[in-house]
Enzyme design. Structure first.
Site: not given
Length: 726
Positions: A456-457, A499
């Site tokens: 996950d960004i 994301e």
């Protein structure tokens, strides 16, 4: 405390520098022996191998000038070895001059490198608001050694999607050049940095780069860069791709760039992401992989003729004569199109087409019948079972290629549209989970580990809020490109939503995956992104779980997701491995551990290179009994394209593939698997021939059938030689 990469590299560089004299002396000695032997090919091969090793390693440690000279020797000897004619006088004098030049460079100390004092600064990392706990920015990037005006930046030793492309960056602003070099390295480019134009033509001839990134303005002139490139291109049969970067953004400079053969032009400050996109296009990184065609025909000769015709046209093709192998081949070979004969003894092509269409995953797979059947009603009957076309034998190679390439290409395009995320080009949510189900089943069947990674960004919403969705999309595309270049083609990479990304790493333990993903995390955090408010950095968090710790796909994914949220709760910008287990794992092939001299552990990972079924079965059994992880390929050509997250360090190769006229294959293996031990496999009756391969570069040999204790004894010998080498 993690060791400083710059200090580690400097220690390696100094050790390499201390060995340069011995390496050059070995080349000189081999050259003299070659002269005295009246140009014996065996001696010549040994001399070439020494020069080849120096040419391949010198630039990596900052000695590019030395490496360029060694490369000239390597190329000269290679050309002589590939022809039966004696070395002519001109070629002899040219080689002798290069050997003397090597000696003189060492004697006069012209191979010394110096360590620069400047170091680049890290980009600002998008941090939480003051109310949040700030995440730590990535550590400053380190600066590598610079030999005089020429610097060489070594890219990662892991070469997942093919070897790194070599590019030359010509830029007299050292700080800017170093920063840009570091960005390019993150995307698997091997960057050679040149600070001036002197000697550039020689370097281009020596390296034959995939591309040149060139400034326009130099002290010698406001268009000196374009003039230098124009001169280089006039000497070349095939022009080298060139991208210009410059402070100048006027029509005159851009026109000069076009006239010199430039392919792209970026005004400073340069957006590294856009530059990398242009490099990817020019160097072929974005090219589609060749179309894959499976041929099922009970006439093996005809099948091989089809394979030859299709592979000559640039496709991958495989022919099988037994239709019962079709379903296995569909899963392992993963073709874009299937060619079926209509009449086969075990089952007809029409029946086989029906079997294929029974499975949902192959409903969209193009099926083409290729048969001598001329009865139109029979052809119509075949098409009614789900085939896409009917081609009549005999058929010319040109017609076969035209028909198959058009259908397979169209099918791949449609499939890509349905399965790929439109922004990143990665597998979409549904496709990556379906592929993961197949990989999980494969891991269970082969009893091999499988690592699942959820990424996950960090703070991505703030990227969109602060810089806009267009910049946010650029960040996602850059991350997807980084994953694509740092992972294997056999790894699954998908955009799971927003994301969040899902990765599956076949034949990879969770511990190996942690090392791999953490390296990507460090690279991504060092990547610069350009927005309206300036340059910024982004990080990601990751959770890892896998098989056999978890015995179901859902359980492994849930565990990886839980590990991801644990990483976020711990402050983000980190990788967390799930160490729980849904049930005790059954016996699984893991890496054999051998003590190493530094008190660490040496993990043996084997690659078997053999088309001999008996050899392969005996070796598989022995490796499994000794808990050594392994893979198998048919021949040296397939070995040179083999990919693994942790490269093999034990190559077991059938003697018939590296002796006689195939001896050059051994040199190719040595060049490709630089850190591996190469062992010849041979029948006991051929021991003298197996022993002779050591003289050509193998490390040892192993006789089949295996005597009691033969494999552990081999590993002991290899481990002992490893200790002695250190």
């Amino acid at each position: 405390m993690k060791p400083d990469p710059a200090e580690q590299f400097e220690a390696l560089r100094r050790r390499y520098a201390s060995q340069i004299g011995d390496r050059v002396e070995a080349i000189v000695t081999a050259w003299r022996q070659l002269e005295q032997s009246q140009w014996d090919k065996t001696v010549g091969m040994e001399a070439r191998q020494l020069a080849h090793k120096l040419a391949g390693s010198a630039a990596m440690f900052g000695f590019a000038d030395l490496g360029a000279v060694a490369r000239e020797i390597d190329i000269g000897l290679k050309e002589w070895l590939e022809h039966d004619q004696p070395l002519d006088v001109a070629a002899y004098h040219a080689l002798a001059q290069q050997v003397r030049l090597l000696q003189r460079m060492v004697k006069e100390g012209k191979v010394t490198t110096v360590l620069p004092e400047s170091a680049s600064k890290p980009p600002p990392v998008l941090a939480p608001t003051p109310a949040d706990q700030p995440s730590e920015p990535p550590p400053p990037s380190t600066t590598l050694p610079q030999p005089l005006a020429l610097h060489s930046y070594a890219s990662s030793s892991r070469e997942p999607n093919g070897r790194p492309h070599t590019i030359i960056l010509v830029e007299d602003d050292q700080d800017f050049a170093i920063n840009l070099s570091e960005q390019l390295q993150l995307f698997n480019y091997d960057v050679h940095l040149v600070n001036d134009l002197e000697g550039l033509p020689t370097l281009v001839r020596a390296l034959n780069p995939a591309a040149i990134v060139m400034d326009v303005v130099f002290p010698s002139g406001d268009l000196a860069g374009t003039e230098s490139i124009a001169a280089i291109q006039r000497e070349r049969t095939v022009p080298v791709p060139v991208i210009y970067i410059s402070q100048r953004d006027d029509f005159t400079a851009r026109l000069a760039a076009v006239r010199s053969g430039g392919h792209a032009y970026f005004a400073k400050p340069v957006d590294a992401g856009r530059l990398i996109e242009a490099l990817d296009r020019l160097t072929g990184v974005e090219e589609n992989t060749p179309l894959r065609v499976l041929i099922v025909d009970d006439d093996p000769d005809f099948g091989q003729r089809c394979v030859q015709s299709l592979e000559t046209a640039g496709m991958y093709a495989r022919a099988i004569a037994d239709p019962r192998e079709t379903l296995d081949q569909l899963q392992t070979f993963q073709p874009d199109l299937i060619i079926l004969d209509v009449y086969m003894p075990i089952c007809s092509g029409k029946e086989l087409a029906s079997v294929i269409r029974q499975q949902d995953r192959y409903v969209g797979m193009p099926i083409v019948f290729l048969s001598a059947e001329t009865n139109r009603s029979q052809q119509q009957s075949a098409l009614s079972l789900g085939a896409d076309d009917f081609l009549a034998k005999p058929i010319t190679p040109e017609d076969l290629v035209a028909a198959i390439s058009a259908r397979a290409g169209r099918a791949r395009y449609i499939q890509r549209f349905l399965l790929r995320d439109s922004l990143t080009g990665l597998l979409n949510h549904q496709a990556v989970e379906e592929e993961l189900a197949r990989e999980f089943a494969r891991a269970e069947r082969l009893q091999q580990p499988l690592a699942i990674v959820m990424i996950d960004i960090d703070h991505f919403k703030r990227v969109n809020d602060r810089y806009g969705h267009i910049i946010g999309d650029q960040v996602l595309r850059s991350f997807a490109r980084l994953l694509h270049q740092r992972l294997r083609k056999s790894d699954l990479i998908g955009r799971h939503g927003g994301e969040e990304f899902l990765i599956a790493l076949p034949n990879t333990s969770v511990i190996e995956a942690r090392t791999l993903i953490d390296g990507i995390r460090e690279s991504f955090s060092a990547l610069r992104h350009y927005g309206p408010a300036g340059v910024f950095g982004v990080t990601f968090s990751a959770g890892i779980a896998g098989y056999p710790q978890h015995r179901s796909q859902i359980g492994a994914m849930q565990a990886a997701d839980a590990a991801l949220y644990q990483a976020k709760r711990a402050g983000r910008n980190r990788v967390v491995v799930d160490m729980t287990s849904s049930e005790a794992p059954s016996a699984i092939t893991m890496a054999a551990i051998v003590p190493s001299p530094a008190g660490q552990q040496l993990n043996w990972r084997a690659l078997i290179i053999s088309a001999n079924g008996i050899q392969r079965r005996l070796l598989r059994q022995a490796l499994t009994e000794h808990n050594i992880m392994y893979d198998v390929v048919d021949n040296v050509e397939h070995a040179l394209t083999y990919e693994s997250p942790i490269p093999p360090n034990l190559i077991l190769v059938d003697m018939t593939q590296i002796e006689g006229v195939r001896t050059p294959h051994l040199m190719s293996l040595r060049d490709h698997f630089t850190a591996a031990r190469i062992v010849t496999i041979a029948p006991a009756a051929a021991e003298p021939r197996a022993a002779a391969t050591i003289a050509f570069g193998t490390d040892d040999y192993l006789l089949l059938p295996l005597a009691a204790g033969a494999l552990p004894a081999l590993l002991d010998r290899l481990s002992a030689s490893e200790r002695n080498a250190l």
